[in-house]
Design a protein around this motif. Structure first.
Motif, PDB file in Angstrom:
ATOM      1  N   ALA A 156      38.758 -41.443  36.564  1.00 11.53           N
ATOM      2  CA  ALA A 156      37.967 -41.670  35.344  1.00 11.53           C
ATOM      3  C   ALA A 156      38.244 -40.593  34.298  1.00 11.53           C
ATOM      4  CB  ALA A 156      36.482 -41.729  35.683  1.00 11.53           C
ATOM      5  N   GLU A 157      38.392 -39.344  34.723  1.00 16.35           N
ATOM      6  CA  GLU A 157      38.710 -38.266  33.786  1.00 16.35           C
ATOM      7  C   GLU A 157      40.053 -38.511  33.108  1.00 16.35           C
ATOM      8  OE1 GLU A 157      36.342 -34.608  36.039  1.00 16.35           O
ATOM      9  OE2 GLU A 157      38.477 -34.893  36.421  1.00 16.35           O
ATOM     10  N   ARG A 158      41.048 -38.924  33.895  1.00 18.32           N
ATOM     11  CA  ARG A 158      42.374 -39.193  33.335  1.00 18.32           C
ATOM     12  C   ARG A 158      42.347 -40.422  32.431  1.00 18.32           C
ATOM     13  NH1 ARG A 158      44.655 -36.161  31.647  1.00 18.32           N
ATOM     14  NH2 ARG A 158      46.505 -37.443  31.468  1.00 18.32           N
ATOM     15  N   VAL A 159      41.668 -41.472  32.851  1.00 16.38           N
ATOM     16  CA  VAL A 159      41.551 -42.679  32.022  1.00 16.38           C
ATOM     17  C   VAL A 159      40.873 -42.325  30.700  1.00 16.38           C
ATOM     18  CG1 VAL A 159      40.392 -44.919  31.816  1.00 16.38           C
ATOM     19  CG2 VAL A 159      41.650 -44.355  33.906  1.00 16.38           C
ATOM     20  N   HIS A 160      39.820 -41.539  30.763  1.00 16.76           N
ATOM     21  CA  HIS A 160      39.113 -41.111  29.543  1.00 16.76           C
ATOM     22  C   HIS A 160      40.074 -40.364  28.621  1.00 16.76           C
ATOM     23  CE1 HIS A 160      35.751 -39.765  27.052  1.00 16.76           C
ATOM     24  NE2 HIS A 160      36.285 -38.542  27.094  1.00 16.76           N
ATOM     25  N   ALA A 161      40.833 -39.439  29.179  1.00 17.62           N
ATOM     26  CA  ALA A 161      41.781 -38.657  28.368  1.00 17.62           C
ATOM     27  C   ALA A 161      42.849 -39.548  27.743  1.00 17.62           C
ATOM     28  CB  ALA A 161      42.421 -37.567  29.218  1.00 17.62           C
TER      29      ALA A 161
END
Length: 150
Positions: free
Chosen positions: A62-67
């Motif tokens: 989720a952190e990578r997708v958000h970024a």
């Protein structure tokens, strides 16, 4: 709720009911926010807080997708949608991240609403299973998000 002959219950699952309660709370919270800038900043904080609550494997994705989404399509505004990180254009959700834990699935999902401009002939994908974010997957997500808002 009534039962069917097969022993299964009709109606919403506990996870679905929880998602609907999350959405009702999100709408109430959004209505209480004052200025547009406050709304955007608070909405992003809510998304990041929701990501922080996720189990490790979902949280990392989720952190990578958000970024990837915020870098690739800065026109999209982060917001919560049924308790999931989502990204909206003019208040309408274009895409969202659903953790595997959310509905007890074996994989996380990147989904797109009908607002996304992914049309390709008479049939196209609007949801993608995610088990790992490689550089290739991140590039594909970035391309999909750019196309979705084009």
């Amino acid at each position: 709720m009534s039962s069917t002959g097969s022993g299964q219950h009709e109606g919403f699952t506990a996870e679905e009911r929880a998602a609907m309660k999350d959405h009702a709370q999100e709408l109430k919270k959004e209505a209480r926010r004052s200025s547009r800038a406050d709304k955007a900043a608070e909405a992003e904080r809510d998304v990041l807080a929701k990501i922080d609550e996720m189990q490790e494997s979902d949280r990392i994705m989720a952190e990578r997708v958000h970024a990837v989404i915020t870098a690739g399509a800065p026109v999209l505004a982060p917001k919560l949608w049924y308790g999931m990180p989502a990204y909206a254009l003019d208040g309408k959700v274009v895409c969202f991240f659903q953790s595997a834990e959310k509905f007890k699935s074996r994989y996380a999902t990147l989904g797109f609403s009908d607002q996304a401009k992914l049309d390709d002939g008479t049939m196209w994908a609007v949801a993608f299973a995610l088990t790992e974010l490689t550089p290739e997957v991140e590039a594909r997500i970035g391309a999909l998000v750019k196309q979705a808002v084009s």
